[in-house]
Write a protein that holds these residues in place. Sequence first.
Motif, mmCIF file in Angstrom:
data_model
loop_
_atom_site.group_PDB
_atom_site.id
_atom_site.type_symbol
_atom_site.label_atom_id
_atom_site.label_comp_id
_atom_site.label_asym_id
_atom_site.label_seq_id
_atom_site.Cartn_x
_atom_site.Cartn_y
_atom_site.Cartn_z
ATOM 1 N N ARG A 121 25.715 -8.336 -26.250
ATOM 2 C CA ARG A 121 24.647 -9.008 -27.016
ATOM 3 C C ARG A 121 25.000 -10.450 -27.381
ATOM 4 O O ARG A 121 24.899 -10.859 -28.537
ATOM 5 C CB ARG A 121 24.291 -8.203 -28.255
ATOM 6 N N ARG A 122 25.395 -11.206 -26.377
ATOM 7 C CA ARG A 122 25.714 -12.626 -26.549
ATOM 8 C C ARG A 122 24.743 -13.453 -25.723
ATOM 9 O O ARG A 122 24.176 -12.974 -24.752
ATOM 10 C CB ARG A 122 27.148 -12.925 -26.083
ATOM 11 N N SER A 123 24.598 -14.701 -26.107
ATOM 12 C CA SER A 123 23.767 -15.636 -25.358
ATOM 13 C C SER A 123 24.637 -16.724 -24.757
ATOM 14 O O SER A 123 25.668 -17.082 -25.305
ATOM 15 C CB SER A 123 22.713 -16.267 -26.268
ATOM 16 N N ASN A 124 24.182 -17.274 -23.666
ATOM 17 C CA ASN A 124 24.881 -18.350 -22.983
ATOM 18 C C ASN A 124 24.271 -19.682 -23.409
ATOM 19 O O ASN A 124 23.079 -19.899 -23.279
ATOM 20 C CB ASN A 124 24.741 -18.161 -21.468
ATOM 21 N N GLY A 125 25.108 -20.587 -23.924
ATOM 22 C CA GLY A 125 24.656 -21.940 -24.212
ATOM 23 C C GLY A 125 23.833 -22.119 -25.467
ATOM 24 O O GLY A 125 23.111 -23.105 -25.586
ATOM 25 N N VAL A 126 23.922 -21.201 -26.413
ATOM 26 C CA VAL A 126 23.184 -21.319 -27.669
ATOM 27 C C VAL A 126 24.198 -21.534 -28.785
ATOM 28 O O VAL A 126 24.990 -20.647 -29.089
ATOM 29 C CB VAL A 126 22.331 -20.066 -27.958
ATOM 30 N N GLY A 147 13.271 -16.996 -26.573
ATOM 31 C CA GLY A 147 13.269 -16.001 -25.511
ATOM 32 C C GLY A 147 12.020 -16.072 -24.651
ATOM 33 O O GLY A 147 10.958 -16.509 -25.096
ATOM 34 N N TYR A 148 12.148 -15.636 -23.419
ATOM 35 C CA TYR A 148 11.020 -15.608 -22.490
ATOM 36 C C TYR A 148 11.030 -14.368 -21.596
ATOM 37 O O TYR A 148 10.198 -14.224 -20.717
ATOM 38 C CB TYR A 148 11.019 -16.865 -21.608
ATOM 39 N N THR A 190 19.916 -13.374 -21.606
ATOM 40 C CA THR A 190 21.089 -14.049 -22.165
ATOM 41 C C THR A 190 21.054 -15.564 -22.015
ATOM 42 O O THR A 190 21.901 -16.249 -22.568
ATOM 43 C CB THR A 190 22.390 -13.524 -21.523
ATOM 44 N N ARG A 191 20.097 -16.092 -21.279
ATOM 45 C CA ARG A 191 19.960 -17.541 -21.107
ATOM 46 C C ARG A 191 18.560 -17.962 -21.546
ATOM 47 O O ARG A 191 17.720 -18.329 -20.714
ATOM 48 C CB ARG A 191 20.201 -17.930 -19.653
ATOM 49 N N PRO A 192 18.275 -17.939 -22.843
ATOM 50 C CA PRO A 192 16.949 -18.328 -23.327
ATOM 51 C C PRO A 192 16.766 -19.846 -23.272
ATOM 52 O O PRO A 192 17.720 -20.594 -23.053
ATOM 53 C CB PRO A 192 16.966 -17.834 -24.780
ATOM 54 N N HIS A 193 15.525 -20.285 -23.468
ATOM 55 C CA HIS A 193 15.306 -21.718 -23.692
ATOM 56 C C HIS A 193 16.039 -22.050 -24.995
ATOM 57 O O HIS A 193 16.163 -21.195 -25.880
ATOM 58 C CB HIS A 193 13.822 -22.042 -23.888
ATOM 59 N N VAL A 194 16.501 -23.290 -25.137
ATOM 60 C CA VAL A 194 17.254 -23.667 -26.324
ATOM 61 C C VAL A 194 16.681 -24.964 -26.901
ATOM 62 O O VAL A 194 16.568 -25.961 -26.194
ATOM 63 C CB VAL A 194 18.750 -23.872 -26.006
ATOM 64 N N VAL A 195 16.322 -24.912 -28.181
ATOM 65 C CA VAL A 195 15.899 -26.102 -28.909
ATOM 66 C C VAL A 195 17.072 -26.494 -29.801
ATOM 67 O O VAL A 195 17.431 -25.768 -30.719
ATOM 68 C CB VAL A 195 14.640 -25.844 -29.772
ATOM 69 N N GLY A 196 17.682 -27.632 -29.468
ATOM 70 C CA GLY A 196 18.850 -28.089 -30.219
ATOM 71 C C GLY A 196 18.604 -29.441 -30.848
ATOM 72 O O GLY A 196 17.578 -30.071 -30.603
ATOM 73 N N PRO A 197 19.542 -29.911 -31.665
ATOM 74 C CA PRO A 197 19.378 -31.193 -32.355
ATOM 75 C C PRO A 197 19.190 -32.380 -31.415
ATOM 76 O O PRO A 197 18.506 -33.326 -31.755
ATOM 77 C CB PRO A 197 20.678 -31.346 -33.149
ATOM 78 N N GLY A 198 19.734 -32.332 -30.206
ATOM 79 C CA GLY A 198 19.632 -33.482 -29.321
ATOM 80 C C GLY A 198 18.785 -33.276 -28.088
ATOM 81 O O GLY A 198 18.371 -34.239 -27.453
ATOM 82 N N CYS A 239 6.225 -24.084 -19.524
ATOM 83 C CA CYS A 239 7.123 -22.926 -19.494
ATOM 84 C C CYS A 239 6.535 -21.801 -20.334
ATOM 85 O O CYS A 239 5.548 -21.992 -21.039
ATOM 86 C CB CYS A 239 8.517 -23.311 -19.985
ATOM 87 N N HIS A 240 7.158 -20.666 -20.256
ATOM 88 C CA HIS A 240 6.702 -19.497 -21.012
ATOM 89 C C HIS A 240 7.697 -19.187 -22.124
ATOM 90 O O HIS A 240 8.899 -19.402 -21.980
ATOM 91 C CB HIS A 240 6.568 -18.282 -20.103
ATOM 92 N N ALA A 241 7.178 -18.696 -23.231
ATOM 93 C CA ALA A 241 8.020 -18.225 -24.336
ATOM 94 C C ALA A 241 7.391 -16.957 -24.897
ATOM 95 O O ALA A 241 6.167 -16.813 -24.898
ATOM 96 C CB ALA A 241 8.128 -19.287 -25.424
#
Length: 182
Positions: free
Chosen positions: A10-15, A23-24, A80-88, A162-164
């Motif tokens: 139950r880990r995500s990649n790159g979050v 998630g999508y 495990t590779r969701p879309h990611v909204v980050g600070p940058g 994209c889809h979410a």
Amino acid sequence: MASLGLWVVRRSNGVGDADTAVGYARAQAPTAYGLAFVFVVETVGVSFMLAAYPVAHLVMLLLDLYTVFLVLGLYAAAVTRPHVVGPGELRVRRGARLDLRIPLERIASARYDLRFPDANKSEDGVLDVAIASQTSITIELIQPVTNGSRFGRRVEVHTVRCHADEPQTAVAAIKKLLPIDS
């Protein structure tokens, strides 16, 4: 296949800690589980049919089990590779095949926009990242970003669709990080 390990623990990649995962994969879950079930039934059936031929039985068993793990691995990659909204930046992903990084300062607008794009038609400068034949978010850019295609060709993209699973929440997370004048 590495995604299966991430999925099990139950880990995500790159979050990161400051990131919002979007998630999508929910829309493709019934298809993935249905295919896995059919392949398991096929594995059992072929196993009984080839029981008298040990070498053929072993070869087909290995191929069938690989197919089951491949289907589950493709679905696990989406989970495990969701879309990611980050600070940058905003990362738009599709499993392990696509990871488009969009700097937030290049985003002009983000909105909920349910579409069912035609896979046979594509617009210049528009990237459709459809899941289960639908997109639910449209992101328009001030400056284009470069996306690498499947065949190594680089394409300039000015609109990303994209889809979410929860598009309104995703759009709110994106807008919250955009500069005030956007």
